[in-house]
Motif scaffolding. Sequence first.
Motif, short mmCIF file in Angstrom:
data_model
loop_
_atom_site.label_atom_id
_atom_site.label_comp_id
_atom_site.label_asym_id
_atom_site.label_seq_id
_atom_site.Cartn_x
_atom_site.Cartn_y
_atom_site.Cartn_z
N ALA A 1 -1.15 -0.20 -6.42
CA ALA A 1 -2.20 0.42 -7.23
C ALA A 1 -2.57 1.80 -6.71
CB ALA A 1 -3.43 -0.48 -7.24
N GLU A 2 -2.51 2.77 -7.60
CA GLU A 2 -3.04 4.10 -7.29
C GLU A 2 -4.54 4.04 -7.60
OE1 GLU A 2 -0.96 6.74 -9.96
OE2 GLU A 2 1.01 6.06 -9.28
N VAL A 3 -5.37 4.28 -6.61
CA VAL A 3 -6.82 4.10 -6.84
C VAL A 3 -7.62 5.30 -6.34
CG1 VAL A 3 -6.78 1.56 -6.81
CG2 VAL A 3 -7.03 2.82 -4.66
N PHE B 1 1.65 9.32 -4.31
CA PHE B 1 1.79 8.76 -5.66
C PHE B 1 3.24 8.77 -6.14
CE2 PHE B 1 -2.87 10.17 -6.36
CZ PHE B 1 -3.34 8.95 -5.87
N LEU C 1 -1.43 13.93 -1.79
CA LEU C 1 -1.65 13.03 -2.94
C LEU C 1 -0.35 12.89 -3.74
CD1 LEU C 1 -5.13 14.40 -4.09
CD2 LEU C 1 -4.68 12.12 -3.15
N LEU D 1 -8.84 -0.66 -3.83
CA LEU D 1 -7.81 -1.67 -3.55
C LEU D 1 -8.38 -3.09 -3.64
CD1 LEU D 1 -5.82 0.31 -0.86
CD2 LEU D 1 -4.95 -0.44 -3.08
N LEU E 1 0.83 -1.21 0.00
CA LEU E 1 0.00 0.00 0.00
C LEU E 1 0.87 1.26 0.00
CD1 LEU E 1 -2.73 -1.07 2.61
CD2 LEU E 1 -2.68 -1.41 0.13
N GLY E 2 0.21 2.38 -0.27
CA GLY E 2 0.92 3.65 -0.43
C GLY E 2 1.61 4.15 0.82
N ASP E 3 1.28 3.59 1.99
CA ASP E 3 2.01 3.99 3.20
C ASP E 3 2.78 2.79 3.77
OD1 ASP E 3 -0.22 2.59 3.98
OD2 ASP E 3 -0.80 3.94 5.60
N TYR F 1 -11.18 9.06 -0.01
CA TYR F 1 -11.86 8.79 1.27
C TYR F 1 -11.69 9.97 2.23
CZ TYR F 1 -7.37 7.59 3.46
OH TYR F 1 -6.09 7.66 3.93
N LEU G 1 -9.97 -0.09 5.88
CA LEU G 1 -9.36 -0.98 4.89
C LEU G 1 -9.21 -2.40 5.42
CD1 LEU G 1 -6.44 0.67 2.89
CD2 LEU G 1 -8.57 -0.28 2.03
N GLU H 1 -8.86 5.44 -2.57
CA GLU H 1 -7.92 5.93 -1.55
C GLU H 1 -7.66 7.43 -1.71
OE1 GLU H 1 -7.05 4.01 1.10
OE2 GLU H 1 -8.54 2.80 0.08
N GLY I 1 -3.24 0.65 8.16
CA GLY I 1 -3.30 1.51 9.35
C GLY I 1 -4.67 2.13 9.55
N GLU I 2 -5.70 1.45 9.10
CA GLU I 2 -7.03 2.03 9.20
C GLU I 2 -8.05 0.89 9.27
OE1 GLU I 2 -9.56 5.25 6.73
OE2 GLU I 2 -7.49 4.98 6.13
C1 DLZ Z 1 -3.28 7.91 1.27
C2 DLZ Z 1 -3.28 7.02 0.07
C3 DLZ Z 1 -3.65 7.56 -1.17
C4 DLZ Z 1 -3.99 8.99 -1.34
N1 DLZ Z 1 -3.69 6.80 -2.26
C5 DLZ Z 1 -3.35 5.50 -2.18
C6 DLZ Z 1 -3.41 4.65 -3.33
O1 DLZ Z 1 -3.80 5.07 -4.40
N2 DLZ Z 1 -3.03 3.36 -3.18
C7 DLZ Z 1 -2.62 2.84 -2.00
O2 DLZ Z 1 -2.24 1.67 -1.93
N3 DLZ Z 1 -2.59 3.62 -0.89
C8 DLZ Z 1 -2.94 4.92 -0.95
N4 DLZ Z 1 -2.93 5.70 0.15
C9 DLZ Z 1 -2.59 5.08 1.45
C10 DLZ Z 1 -3.81 4.32 2.04
O3 DLZ Z 1 -4.92 5.20 2.12
C11 DLZ Z 1 -3.40 3.78 3.41
O4 DLZ Z 1 -2.74 2.58 3.19
C12 DLZ Z 1 -4.57 3.54 4.34
O5 DLZ Z 1 -5.16 4.76 4.71
C13 DLZ Z 1 -4.13 2.80 5.60
O6 DLZ Z 1 -3.21 3.54 6.35
#
Ligand code: DLZ
Length: 508
Positions: free
Chosen positions: A32-34, A52, A48, A83, A8-10, A40, A109, A37, A105-106
Motif C-alpha cells: 500500500a502506498e499511503v 513508489f 518518494l 499502513l 513494505l516499501g523498503d 512522516y 512502525l 508514510e 526498520g523503524e
Molecule cells: C519511505 C516510504 C514511503 C515514502 N512510502 C511508503 C508507502 O507508501 N508504503 C510503504 O509500505 N512503505 C513506504 N515507505 C517505506 C516505510 O516508510 C518504511 O518501511 C519504514 O520507514 C520502515 O523502514
Amino acid sequence: MTRLIVVLGDQLSHDGAALRGADKTSDVVMMAEVRAEATYAAHHKQKLALVFAAMRRFGDELTQAGWQLCYTKLTDPENAGSLPGEIARRADEVGADEASVIAPGEWRLREAFDASPIPIQQLPDDRFFCSEGRFSDWAKGRKELRMEWFYREMRRETGLLMEGDKPAGGQWNFDKDNRKPAQPDLFRTPAPTFRKDALVQEVLEMVEAEFPDNFGTLEGFNWPVSRAQALRALDHFITHNLRDFGPYQDAMLSDDPLLYHALLSGALNIGLLSAQEVCAAAEEAWKAGDVPIQSAEGFIRQILGWREYVRGIYFFEGPDYTARNGLDHQRDLPWAYWSGETDMACLKATVTQTRDLAYSHHIQRLMVAGNFALLAGVDPAQVQDWFLAVYIDAFEWVEAPNTAGMSQYSDGGVVASKPYISSGAYIDKMSDYCAGCVYDVRAKSGQGACPFNSLYWHFLDRHRDRFEGNPRMALIYRNWDKQDAQTRQDKLDSAADILAKLDAGERV
Ligand code: DLZ
Ligand code: FAD
Ligand code: SF4
C-alpha cells in the motif's frame, strides 16, 4: 485460513522472510502506498518516486510469480491513508484474521503494528548479516562500542576477505591508503542510466502533482527501480568504479558529485539488492585480481561493518535514541540547508547537489553538512529531520545513528569516540571547493575568514569540560592553549558573529 502478507516499501526482496513463509495458494500479499508514510518525513521528491516506482514494479513481479496481490495506489479513493489502516481494510476484504510482515526498520512502525487490532506477526529481518539478537549479545556489557571490533567479528563470522583466520592482505583495515584528494578526470566512466518507462513516468507525474512543495527536483531522477536495474548498477560499479573507490572515497569535486561511489544505498535499503551479494561481488573482483585489496576492503567495510553496525546500534539503543541531545544544541537549522542560499561554496554544492540528485556522498554528508551543523550547535532533532528527508537512502535505522551518532554526537559518544569536526583545512585538502569560495580558507578569523575555522574553535572552547579529558582530543586542546589570548579571542568573536547571523536568519 487466509493470512495477509504485508510487504513494505523498503522490503522489496523476493526472498524476504514474510514471503518465504507464505503460501501462494491460501495467503494474500498486500502492498500500500499511503500518505502517512509519504509524510512522516518531508521526503525528497526523488525518494518518494523511487519508493513508489519500485513498489509498483515489485507488485507486478509478485503477480507474475503467481501471488494473489492487493495493491493500493496513493490516490485510490478507498485508501485508508496509513499502513495499519490499510492492513485492517484489506484483512476485512479478504477475510484474513492475521497478518505477517518483516519487522519494519523503524520503532515508530513497529509500535504501530504492535498496537494493531488485527494481530500482526513481525518477523526478524534476516536480510542483514547480523541479527538484532546477535548484535545485542555482542554489545551487552561492553564499556564502549566500536565499529572496528564488531567488523572484525563479522569478517571472521562470514569469512569475507579472510585467508584462514587472518585478514586478507595482512591487515583488517586499509584506511590509511584511502585518503586521496581527486583531480577532475574527463575519462571517469559516467554513471549508468536507467530508462524512464511508462510506470516510472506515471509515478514521477504523481509525485510532482501530489507533493509539489517537497524538497528536490525530479528532472535528474536516475535510480534503479527494479532488481534487474539494481543488478546492472552493481555490475557497473564493480566493473568501473570499485578499483578506485578506496583511494578516493573521501574526495570531493565540484563538477563530479559521484566520483567512484557505488550509488547503491537506495537499492540496498529498499531490498532490491542484498548486502550479501554486494559484498560477494566485491570480494570476487578482488579474488579475480581486478581490484586492489584496499578498495575491496574499504568497500566491504562500509557494508559489512558500518551498515550492519549502525543498524545494530539503532535497535540496541532503543526508541529514545533519536531524541537525545547530548551536547544540548538548540539552534534552528539554517535555511540554507533547504535553499542552498549560502556563500559557503562547500555547503552550497552539497545542498544543490542533494536537491538535484537526492544524493551526496559520505564525506559531504559528514564533513560539510553535518560538520557545519555540529559546529554551529544546531538542534540534532532538526538535523535528523533534514537527513531523513533529503537522501534517496534515508530510512531511520540507518539515518539516525549516522546523523545523531556519527555526525552530531547527540548520543553522547555511542557511535563516535570523538566528534567528527574539522576546520576548513580538511575540506580544502579533500576538495576543490575552497578555490571558488567567497571565504578565505586560510584566514582564521575576521570578515571573510572561512566560517569553519572560527566555529571549530568555538565548538571546542564551549564544550571544553566534556572533551578535554578525551585522550584523542588532548593535542587539540594543547594547540588551543598555546595560541595567544588575542588570537583566541578573535576566533571566538568571529564565530559569535557568524552564529548571530544564523540566529537572525541572515545569509552566511
Ligand atoms: C519511505 C516510504 C514511503 C515514502 N512510502 C511508503 C508507502 O507508501 N508504503 C510503504 O509500505 N512503505 C513506504 N515507505 C517505506 C516505510 O516508510 C518504511 O518501511 C519504514 O520507514 C520502515 O523502514
Ligand atoms: P558508497 O560510499 O559507495 O558506499 C558503499 C555502501 O556502503 C553504501 O551503498 C552503503 O550501503 C554502505 N555505507 C557506507 N557508509 C555507510 C554508513 N556510514 N552507514 C551505513 N551504510 C554505509 N546511508 C544510508 O544508507 N542511509 C542514510 O540515511 C544515511 N544517512 C547518513 C547521514 C549522515 C550524517 C552520514 C554522515 C552518513 C549517512 N549515510 C547514510 C551513510 C553514507 O553516507 C551513505 O550510505 C552513502 O553515502 C551512500 O552512497 P553510496 O551508495 O554511493 O555509498
Ligand atoms: Fe567551505 Fe570554508 Fe572552503 Fe568556503 S573556504 S568552501 S566555507 S571550507
